[in-house]
Design a protein around this motif. Structure first.
Motif, PDB file in Angstrom:
ATOM      1  N   PHE A  63      13.803  25.235  33.659  1.00 41.98           N
ATOM      2  CA  PHE A  63      13.784  26.166  32.528  1.00 41.98           C
ATOM      3  C   PHE A  63      15.195  26.581  32.141  1.00 41.98           C
ATOM      4  N   ALA A  64      16.027  26.883  33.136  1.00 39.27           N
ATOM      5  CA  ALA A  64      17.380  27.346  32.851  1.00 39.27           C
ATOM      6  C   ALA A  64      18.169  26.265  32.111  1.00 39.27           C
ATOM      7  N   LEU A  65      18.066  25.030  32.605  1.00 34.49           N
ATOM      8  CA  LEU A  65      18.807  23.934  31.989  1.00 34.49           C
ATOM      9  C   LEU A  65      18.304  23.668  30.566  1.00 34.49           C
ATOM     10  N   THR A  66      16.981  23.748  30.381  1.00 31.59           N
ATOM     11  CA  THR A  66      16.425  23.522  29.048  1.00 31.59           C
ATOM     12  C   THR A  66      16.906  24.602  28.080  1.00 31.59           C
ATOM     13  N   LEU A  67      16.883  25.867  28.531  1.00 35.49           N
ATOM     14  CA  LEU A  67      17.335  26.959  27.657  1.00 35.49           C
ATOM     15  C   LEU A  67      18.788  26.767  27.249  1.00 35.49           C
ATOM     16  N   VAL A  68      19.611  26.334  28.213  1.00 35.01           N
ATOM     17  CA  VAL A  68      21.041  26.161  27.927  1.00 35.01           C
ATOM     18  C   VAL A  68      21.254  25.003  26.950  1.00 35.01           C
ATOM     19  N   LEU A  69      20.518  23.902  27.174  1.00 32.92           N
ATOM     20  CA  LEU A  69      20.775  22.691  26.380  1.00 32.92           C
ATOM     21  C   LEU A  69      20.025  22.666  25.053  1.00 32.92           C
ATOM     22  N   LEU A  70      18.996  23.510  24.931  1.00 38.06           N
ATOM     23  CA  LEU A  70      18.151  23.503  23.732  1.00 38.06           C
ATOM     24  C   LEU A  70      18.932  23.534  22.422  1.00 38.06           C
ATOM     25  N   PRO A  71      19.912  24.461  22.276  1.00 37.55           N
ATOM     26  CA  PRO A  71      20.630  24.502  20.999  1.00 37.55           C
ATOM     27  C   PRO A  71      21.648  23.374  20.843  1.00 37.55           C
ATOM     28  N   LEU A  72      21.960  22.691  21.936  1.00 35.97           N
ATOM     29  CA  LEU A  72      23.042  21.701  21.892  1.00 35.97           C
ATOM     30  C   LEU A  72      22.552  20.291  21.588  1.00 35.97           C
ATOM     31  N   LEU A  73      21.289  20.016  21.925  1.00 36.80           N
ATOM     32  CA  LEU A  73      20.808  18.643  21.802  1.00 36.80           C
ATOM     33  C   LEU A  73      19.813  18.502  20.656  1.00 36.80           C
ATOM     34  N   PRO A  74      19.837  17.367  19.962  1.00 35.10           N
ATOM     35  CA  PRO A  74      18.919  17.165  18.841  1.00 35.10           C
ATOM     36  C   PRO A  74      17.560  16.622  19.300  1.00 35.10           C
ATOM     37  N   GLY A  75      16.522  17.017  18.605  1.00 28.54           N
ATOM     38  CA  GLY A  75      15.182  16.437  18.741  1.00 28.54           C
ATOM     39  C   GLY A  75      14.647  16.377  20.145  1.00 28.54           C
ATOM     40  N   ALA A  76      14.053  15.220  20.459  1.00 34.23           N
ATOM     41  CA  ALA A  76      13.354  15.059  21.730  1.00 34.23           C
ATOM     42  C   ALA A  76      14.310  15.116  22.921  1.00 34.23           C
ATOM     43  N   SER A  77      15.587  14.761  22.699  1.00 32.41           N
ATOM     44  CA  SER A  77      16.524  14.747  23.825  1.00 32.41           C
ATOM     45  C   SER A  77      16.703  16.146  24.399  1.00 32.41           C
ATOM     46  N   ALA A  78      16.361  17.186  23.606  1.00 35.90           N
ATOM     47  CA  ALA A  78      16.520  18.566  24.071  1.00 35.90           C
ATOM     48  C   ALA A  78      15.651  18.864  25.284  1.00 35.90           C
TER      49      ALA A  78
ATOM     50  N   VAL B 154       7.983  21.847  29.554  1.00 36.13           N
ATOM     51  CA  VAL B 154       9.040  21.963  28.552  1.00 36.13           C
ATOM     52  C   VAL B 154       8.931  20.875  27.490  1.00 36.13           C
ATOM     53  N   GLY B 155       7.943  19.992  27.609  1.00 32.97           N
ATOM     54  CA  GLY B 155       7.705  19.032  26.531  1.00 32.97           C
ATOM     55  C   GLY B 155       7.756  17.570  26.920  1.00 32.97           C
ATOM     56  N   LEU B 156       8.061  17.258  28.186  1.00 29.32           N
ATOM     57  CA  LEU B 156       8.124  15.856  28.591  1.00 29.32           C
ATOM     58  C   LEU B 156       6.724  15.237  28.557  1.00 29.32           C
ATOM     59  N   GLY B 157       6.672  13.936  28.226  1.00 33.21           N
ATOM     60  CA  GLY B 157       5.379  13.246  28.223  1.00 33.21           C
ATOM     61  C   GLY B 157       4.950  12.908  29.640  1.00 33.21           C
ATOM     62  N   GLY B 158       4.010  11.986  29.769  1.00 32.20           N
ATOM     63  CA  GLY B 158       3.548  11.605  31.098  1.00 32.20           C
ATOM     64  C   GLY B 158       2.258  12.326  31.442  1.00 32.20           C
TER      65      GLY B 158
END
Lengths: 216, 243
Positions: free
Chosen positions: B76-91, B171-175
């Motif tokens: 969760f922490a890493l996703t919150l930090v990277l969310l604004p930095l990465l585009p689309g699905a890569s976030a 956080v949105g990963l498939g599988g």
């Protein structure tokens, strides 16, 4: 930091829930793993079955196990018992091997001396074999306790409350302080559990201190 | 209830299509594979170096200490930090894969380094004595002897990744985690439990080849005195390896 200070009550009550959800399974798992491990060292064919079986139990993902528990136990999906039983299964899976390794690491001549001194097999187990196996079992127990603390957070996904709630709520509402509080509290708890086991190990192995000339 | 779950698992329409079971299963395997390859590229060379030179053991300590951090929190922490930095699905893909790699490193690292370290010093002396260079010793003595522990390290990592990839669905990963997370969200217990069964079966199915691989790749000289004993041996090393 401010978030943590403002919500100290919530963190404490969730923390207590976390302690019992992760601590009780570790103790239960230890109590069950010792006789199982003892059986495995006594009987050659049982050893393969028990060690492979407990290894296989560990392969079942925790989230899957939490979700499947109600099917096996007949409990409701929100029952904390699901988490306690699932975590106990993991502890047993990890510890049976440690108990077997610990008991087999007892030197042969020590075991035979005890027998020669007239120890019955029960008395030898509790008086000689088990105490000498403590360091190996404690090493396994430390791994089990730390992973138990970290794994229990996942139970928040199925709605059983503990520190994991802070992680999910902090993530969903984008409150970094709450997320951080959840992580820190969980790490702190893992460290405390680890310390407690080390203290217990230290207390239970006085002969190791004698070797080091009494220094702690 | 069990009948409903079986029905869900066996129905043809659940298996097909974009969000079908087959597609989810393949996604899950693909993520696991990607994570293991990346973690292996980091942990195996590092483990070989630590075992071969006896230096850098702090890396093992650090990797093990990281295990105390709850995976869910780290994700969760890493996703919150990277969310604004990465585009689309890569976030959500990047943080998920990063956390899973971090999780897969400790077992592979400790399997590799303890495997190399456990090599009998006499064997190393002999290898040096017949004029092998450091690199040759590593390649033809240390690696083959370390192989069983190395494989059991990778095996433990695979299981951890298969299990934890389900959480990354939050956080949105498939599988396969999708069935667990989505099912829980709408209180559809049948697909949740069905998903759980699929993940457990996948974990067991991926574990089996490793047991076999471990048995095939270990030279008879390491496991017992005669090939006969090798065949009879019944201790496939479970997760965790040596410690």
């Amino acid at each position: 930091m401010k978030w943590i200070l403002d919500h100290l009550d919530d963190i404490t009550s969730l923390g207590l829930q976390h302690i019992w959800l992760s601590g009780v399974p570790v103790l239960l798992g230890l109590v069950i793993a010792i006789p199982v491990g003892w059986l495995a060292t006594r009987t050659r064919w049982l050893r393969g079955i028990l060690i492979t079986g407990s290894g296989l139990l560990y392969t079942i993902p925790s989230l899957a196990l939490f979700v499947l528990m109600p099917l096996v136990l007949g409990t409701s999906i929100l029952d904390p018992l699901n988490v306690v039983v699932a975590m106990t299964i993991y502890t047993i899976a990890l510890l049976v091997r440690s108990v077997v390794d610990g008991l087999t690491s007892v030197p042969d001549e020590v075991a035979r001396s005890a027998t020669a001194m007239g120890y019955t097999s029960v008395r030898r187990f509790f008086g000689v074999d088990l105490p000498l196996a403590v360091p190996v079992i404690a090493a396994g127990l430390r791994v089990a306790a730390v992973s138990s603390v970290s794994m229990v957070s996942i139970a928040s996904l199925i709605g059983v409350d503990q520190l994991g709630d802070l992680l999910i709520d902090g993530f969903n509402r984008k409150i970094a302080g709450e997320l951080l509080a959840g992580i820190l509290a969980s790490v702190l708890l893992a460290i405390v559990f680890d310390l407690l086991i080390r203290v217990a190990e230290h207390t239970l192995t006085p002969w190791r201190r004698a070797h080091q000339g009494g220094s702690a | 209830m069990i009948v409903d779950i079986l029905q869900w698992l066996l129905s043809g329409e659940e298996w097909s299509g974009d969000g079908g079971i087959l597609a989810r299963l393949l996604e899950h395997i693909a993520y696991t594979l990607l994570v293991i390859v990346v973690a292996g590229l980091i942990a195996i060379p590092a483990g070989l170096w630590i075992g071969h030179t006896g230096r850098g053991r702090w890396m093992v300590t650090v990797a093990n200490a990281l295990r105390a951090i709850p995976t869910l929190g780290l994700l969760f922490a890493l996703t919150l930090v990277l969310l604004p930095l990465l585009p689309g699905a890569s976030a959500f893909i990047v943080p998920s894969v990063a956390v899973l790699v971090l999780l897969a490193i400790p077992p592979i690292l400790s399997g590799t380094y303890s495997g190399v370290e456990a090599v009998d010093p006499a064997a190393l002396d002999a290898a040096h004595g017949i004029g092998m260079t450091g690199r040759q010793v590593l390649r033809s003595v240390e690696v083959p002897i370390a192989l069983p522990l190395l494989i059991s390290g990778i095996r433990a990592a695979v299981l951890q990744v298969v299990a934890t990839a389900t959480i990354a669905a939050y956080v949105g990963l498939g599988g396969l985690g999708r069935y667990l997370i989505d099912g829980l969200a709408i209180s559809d217990y049948v697909s949740t439990a069905g998903g759980a069964v699929l993940v457990a079966v996948l974990a067991l199915a991926l574990d089996a080849p490793f047991a076999l691989l471990g048995r095939l790749m270990v030279s008879p000289g390491l496991t017992g005195r005669t090939p006969r004993r090798v065949l009879r041996r019944t201790d496939p090393t479970p997760a965790g390896g040596t410690a």
